[in-house]
Design a protein around this motif. Structure first.
Motif, PDB file in Angstrom:
ATOM      1  N   THR A   1     -46.826 -58.903  45.941  1.00 34.06           N
ATOM      2  CA  THR A   1     -47.649 -59.691  45.018  1.00 34.06           C
ATOM      3  C   THR A   1     -48.650 -60.554  45.768  1.00 34.06           C
ATOM      4  O   THR A   1     -49.808 -60.681  45.357  1.00 34.06           O
ATOM      5  CB  THR A   1     -46.752 -60.591  44.145  1.00 34.06           C
TER       6      THR A   1
ATOM      7  N   ILE B   1     -50.486 -59.437  39.187  1.00 35.47           N
ATOM      8  CA  ILE B   1     -49.231 -59.206  38.466  1.00 35.47           C
ATOM      9  C   ILE B   1     -49.283 -57.884  37.708  1.00 35.47           C
ATOM     10  O   ILE B   1     -48.319 -57.105  37.719  1.00 35.47           O
ATOM     11  CB  ILE B   1     -48.940 -60.380  37.516  1.00 35.47           C
TER      12      ILE B   1
ATOM     13  N   ASP C   1     -48.922 -54.922  40.155  1.00 34.98           N
ATOM     14  CA  ASP C   1     -47.623 -54.791  40.819  1.00 34.98           C
ATOM     15  C   ASP C   1     -46.446 -54.700  39.863  1.00 34.98           C
ATOM     16  O   ASP C   1     -45.324 -54.413  40.293  1.00 34.98           O
ATOM     17  CB  ASP C   1     -47.394 -55.984  41.753  1.00 34.98           C
TER      18      ASP C   1
ATOM     19  N   LEU D   1     -43.011 -62.798  40.745  1.00 36.97           N
ATOM     20  CA  LEU D   1     -44.376 -62.307  40.532  1.00 36.97           C
ATOM     21  C   LEU D   1     -45.324 -63.471  40.253  1.00 36.97           C
ATOM     22  O   LEU D   1     -46.406 -63.571  40.845  1.00 36.97           O
ATOM     23  CB  LEU D   1     -44.404 -61.328  39.363  1.00 36.97           C
TER      24      LEU D   1
END
Length: 441
Positions: free
Chosen positions: A338, A352, A355, A377
């Motif tokens: 992240t 975010i 990922d 995250l």
């Protein structure tokens, strides 16, 4: 390939690489040319759209079949819920700001904070505004001019005060129930906002308390600024308190935001801040302000579904699995992934969204609690976003400052972000109940 074995294809990640590469290359090039806000000149949906074109061009199969996969990803339930929450959050922020809520919150805080505690005070004010409005950039824009004036009047280090402002803004952005990062992290990991808040709070609160104490010790002005009067209306602060409390009580997010919009709208009409027609336009302006992140979320969901079908995410998961051995290293991997994505995109919400799918797969594979995944995250995306010299928060703050030679003069004073990352990393290795065994598939 065995019947139950998922297809793995590293080449399927090329469209994602194109998306991030176009965005990053454009920002670097414009920055080298001296363009202000270089990383925000190219709309992120356009960069994503280029990646989608590459996916359609390189993936095998009929065009209609590929389009079906893409649209299925765009219309996935969690993606649609997330997009609708973005719209409602934008409307609440727009209406509450138009009725004077942000000004009242800032002035209320400045009225009751002792002058000798300016640095710590602006940290607290920024945190409250950001957690109430869900926007760190908006908070930096609102608080920084006042904070700079107080720093100048009190003979205080302006870089420290601005760093405290940005830190408080990132604290609130990370925890806010209506922040786009919270919405993205929770919806993509299928967790409740209140649960993610609790997981985050255990890490963010200690970091904030340490920052607050340090600011109390090292943030005292050489001379006390002249006492000023700040006008505020406590009634205009109530919608923020309502949204915060209702969210923590677990009320449905749509009900919370609808109530916040109606509450702010009623106050604005009663105080003459706007007419009924202007209220309607403020709601629509809030919707419009979320268009970019709405569109990006939707089409990125479609792109992710295409990449997933072609085996790109499975390939990445297999490669990561060679490094990740247990739950601790899984959490560390999510944090690093992240952080690097946010550095590349200079946008915590985009990081975010990019990922989220692979993070979810890693969590399932190694037994990481989804609440914990959502928290990691959000924490690392926000922490790095708040110290990037080309990030919106630093850029906005630096644009308001005089006698600034480098953004790193401010970044080095953003204590909260560094402390937050330290506490988050410590939680990975020292949290109770960490399971060092790989989860059973």
């Amino acid at each position: 390939m065995e019947p139950n074995q998922k297809k793995a294809n590293g080449l399927a990640l090329i469209p994602f690489a194109v998306f991030v590469g176009v965005y990053l290359a454009t920002g670097i090039t414009l920055n080298a040319m001296g363009v202000e806000m270089a990383f925000y000149q190219l709309p992120t949906p356009i960069a994503s759209f280029i990646g989608i074109i590459v996916a359609f061009a390189m993936f095998k199969g009929k065009f209609d079949d590929k389009l079906s996969v893409f649209l299925h990803g765009c219309g996935e339930e969690n993606i649609m819920i997330m997009c609708m929450v973005f719209l409602f959050a934008g409307a609440f922020t727009s209406v509450s700001s138009a009725m004077g809520g942000v000004d009242s919150v800032v002035n209320l805080g400045m009225t009751f904070i002792p002058p000798q505690f300016i640095a710590a005070g602006v940290f607290v004010i920024s945190a409250f505004i950001s957690i109430s409005t869900g926007t760190s950039v908006g908070t930096v824009t609102a608080v920084t001019p006042i904070a700079l004036g107080l720093a100048q009047a009190g003979g205080l280090n302006q870089f420290l005060v601005v760093g405290a402002t940005i830190g408080g803004s990132m604290f609130g952005d990370n925890l806010s129930m209506i922040s786009d990062t919270t919405i993205a992290a929770t919806r993509t990991q299928d967790v409740e906002m209140k649960d993610k808040f609790r997981a985050n709070f255990k890490i963010a609160l200690p970091a904030a308390l340490v920052t607050f104490v340090l600011l109390l010790i090292f943030g005292r002005p050489e001379t006390l600024p002249a006492v000023q009067e700040y006008s505020y209306n406590i009634i205009k602060v109530l919608p923020y308190i309502f949204v915060l409390v209702a969210s923590l009580l677990g009320v449905n997010v749509f009900a919370v935001l609808t109530g916040g919009i109606l509450f702010s709208g009623a106050i604005g009409l009663a105080t003459g801040s706007f007419s009924a027609l202007e209220l309607a336009n403020n709601v629509y302006n809030g919707f419009s302000g979320m268009f970019e992140i709405f569109l990006l979320s939707m089409i990125t969901g479609g792109l992710a579904k295409m990449v997933e079908k072609e085996g790109g995410l499975e390939w990445l998961l297999q490669k990561i699995s060679k490094v990740i051995k247990n739950r601790q290293t899984a959490e560390l991997g999510i944090a690093v992934m992240t952080s690097l994505t946010n550095i590349a995109t200079a946008n915590n919400t985009v990081a975010i969204l990019i990922d989220s799918t692979i993070a979810k797969d890693i969590s399932k594979e190694y037994g990481v609690d989804p609440k914990r995944t959502a928290s990691l995250l959000d924490i690392f995306a926000c922490a790095f976003q708040g110290i990037l010299p080309y990030g919106a928060q630093i850029l906005f703050a630096c644009a308001l400052m005089e006698n600034l030679n480098s953004p790193f003069q401010v970044i080095t004073q953003c204590w909260y972000q560094f402390i937050l990352m330290a506490f988050a990393i410590l939680s990975i290795f020292f949290a109770k109940g960490v399971d060092t065994k790989k989860a059973t598939n």
